[in-house]
Scaffold this active site. Structure first.
Site, mmCIF file in Angstrom:
data_model
loop_
_atom_site.group_PDB
_atom_site.id
_atom_site.type_symbol
_atom_site.label_atom_id
_atom_site.label_comp_id
_atom_site.label_asym_id
_atom_site.label_seq_id
_atom_site.Cartn_x
_atom_site.Cartn_y
_atom_site.Cartn_z
ATOM 1 N N LYS A 1 0.830 -1.214 0.000
ATOM 2 C CA LYS A 1 0.000 0.000 0.000
ATOM 3 C C LYS A 1 0.865 1.266 0.000
ATOM 4 O O LYS A 1 2.072 1.203 0.269
ATOM 5 C CB LYS A 1 -0.918 -0.041 1.236
ATOM 6 C CG LYS A 1 -1.911 -1.209 1.232
ATOM 7 C CD LYS A 1 -2.821 -1.159 2.460
ATOM 8 C CE LYS A 1 -3.798 -2.321 2.483
ATOM 9 N NZ LYS A 1 -4.723 -2.248 3.646
ATOM 10 N N HIS B 1 -1.936 -5.488 1.498
ATOM 11 C CA HIS B 1 -3.150 -6.273 1.269
ATOM 12 C C HIS B 1 -2.740 -7.681 0.861
ATOM 13 O O HIS B 1 -1.789 -7.842 0.090
ATOM 14 C CB HIS B 1 -3.990 -5.670 0.135
ATOM 15 C CG HIS B 1 -5.040 -6.626 -0.358
ATOM 16 N ND1 HIS B 1 -6.256 -6.764 0.269
ATOM 17 C CD2 HIS B 1 -5.022 -7.545 -1.365
ATOM 18 C CE1 HIS B 1 -6.947 -7.717 -0.349
ATOM 19 N NE2 HIS B 1 -6.217 -8.210 -1.343
ATOM 20 N N GLU C 1 -8.723 -11.783 -7.521
ATOM 21 C CA GLU C 1 -7.873 -10.595 -7.332
ATOM 22 C C GLU C 1 -6.663 -10.600 -8.278
ATOM 23 O O GLU C 1 -6.253 -9.551 -8.761
ATOM 24 C CB GLU C 1 -7.436 -10.497 -5.868
ATOM 25 C CG GLU C 1 -8.619 -10.175 -4.950
ATOM 26 C CD GLU C 1 -8.235 -9.962 -3.496
ATOM 27 O OE1 GLU C 1 -7.116 -10.356 -3.096
ATOM 28 O OE2 GLU C 1 -9.070 -9.397 -2.759
HETATM 29 P P1 IDP Z 1 -7.657 -7.157 5.462
HETATM 30 O O1 IDP Z 1 -6.856 -6.112 4.710
HETATM 31 O O2 IDP Z 1 -6.926 -7.644 6.684
HETATM 32 O O3 IDP Z 1 -8.145 -8.271 4.582
HETATM 33 P P2 IDP Z 1 -10.362 -6.019 5.380
HETATM 34 O O4 IDP Z 1 -11.414 -6.178 6.443
HETATM 35 O O5 IDP Z 1 -10.572 -6.713 4.079
HETATM 36 O O6 IDP Z 1 -8.968 -6.431 6.057
HETATM 37 O O7 IDP Z 1 -10.206 -4.457 5.142
HETATM 38 C C1 IDP Z 1 -9.475 -3.971 4.048
HETATM 39 C C2 IDP Z 1 -8.671 -2.770 4.466
HETATM 40 O O8 IDP Z 1 -9.557 -1.699 4.838
HETATM 41 C C3 IDP Z 1 -7.777 -2.983 5.703
HETATM 42 O O9 IDP Z 1 -6.560 -3.622 5.415
HETATM 43 C C4 IDP Z 1 -7.588 -1.556 6.162
HETATM 44 O O10 IDP Z 1 -6.591 -0.909 5.370
HETATM 45 C C5 IDP Z 1 -8.945 -0.929 5.873
HETATM 46 N N1 IDP Z 1 -9.817 -0.967 7.063
HETATM 47 C C6 IDP Z 1 -10.429 -2.060 7.585
HETATM 48 N N2 IDP Z 1 -11.152 -1.731 8.684
HETATM 49 C C7 IDP Z 1 -10.992 -0.400 8.846
HETATM 50 C C8 IDP Z 1 -11.490 0.549 9.831
HETATM 51 O O11 IDP Z 1 -12.223 0.216 10.771
HETATM 52 N N3 IDP Z 1 -11.095 1.842 9.665
HETATM 53 C C9 IDP Z 1 -10.291 2.255 8.645
HETATM 54 N N4 IDP Z 1 -9.807 1.398 7.718
HETATM 55 C C10 IDP Z 1 -10.139 0.090 7.808
HETATM 56 MG MG MG Z 2 -9.540 -8.242 3.073
#
Ligand code: IDP
Ligand code: MG
Length: 156
Positions: free
Chosen positions: A13, A119, A130
């Protein structure tokens, strides 16, 4: 024990690029023994992010997350190895860096969401979608690594 060779998608990122952590993160995957089968800089746009983060579209932070992901190009990688999807997620750690296990990329190198550096696909099905989202077939490379020979085709 049955194991399969899988491919998974990683995006480094904008905070990884801004903080000069690209090499550190790539190095962790290399040292683990993952094979890099694709790698490039990608300028994400709103349409790609709406698709990629569709599961978060109703969250209040969705707009901030998209802006953050468009601040700089990201580095996309496809990593290959035995059980690569779960292995990469294990090295990456939990979404919230302060809840991630010590030793993981997110725990060791970051403090907050959304800037958790990386990610990684969360299932084999997601990985397949993806990889296609960000890479064309001819951007993935099939080659033999000398270390492949040590697995004797079993990958236990
Ligand atoms: P992951 O990246 O661990 O798979 P996901 O739930 O898919 O997690 O969320 C994608 C991305 O969104 C996270 O990596 C983070 O950068 C962002 N994100 C997730 N939850 C929050 C939040 O509560 N506040 C701000 N950003 C968040
Ligand atoms: Mg995710």
């Amino acid at each position: 024990m049955s194991t399969t060779i899988q491919q998974t998608l990683v995006l480094l990122k904008p905070d990884a690029l801004q903080r000069d952590l690209l090499g550190e993160i790539v190095s962790r995957f290399e040292r683990k023994g993952m094979k890099i089968v694709a790698m490039k800089c990608i300028r994400l746009d709103e349409r790609m992010l709406e698709e990629h983060y569709a599961h978060l579209s109703d969250k209040p932070f969705f707009g901030t997350l998209k802006q953050f992901m468009m601040q700089t190009p990201v580095v996309g990688m496809v990593l290959e190895g035995y059980e690569a999807v779960a292995e990469v997620r294990k090295l990456v750690g939990s979404t919230n860096p302060r809840e991630a296990d010590a030793g993981t990329i997110r725990a060791d190198l970051s403090m907050n969401v959304p800037s958790n550096l990386i990610h990684a696909s969360d299932s084999l099905e997601t990985a397949q979608v993806e990889i296609k989202r960000f890479f064309k077939d001819d951007e993935l490379f099939d080659y033999e690594k000398i270390t492949d020979r040590y697995h004797f085709g079993e990958g236990i």
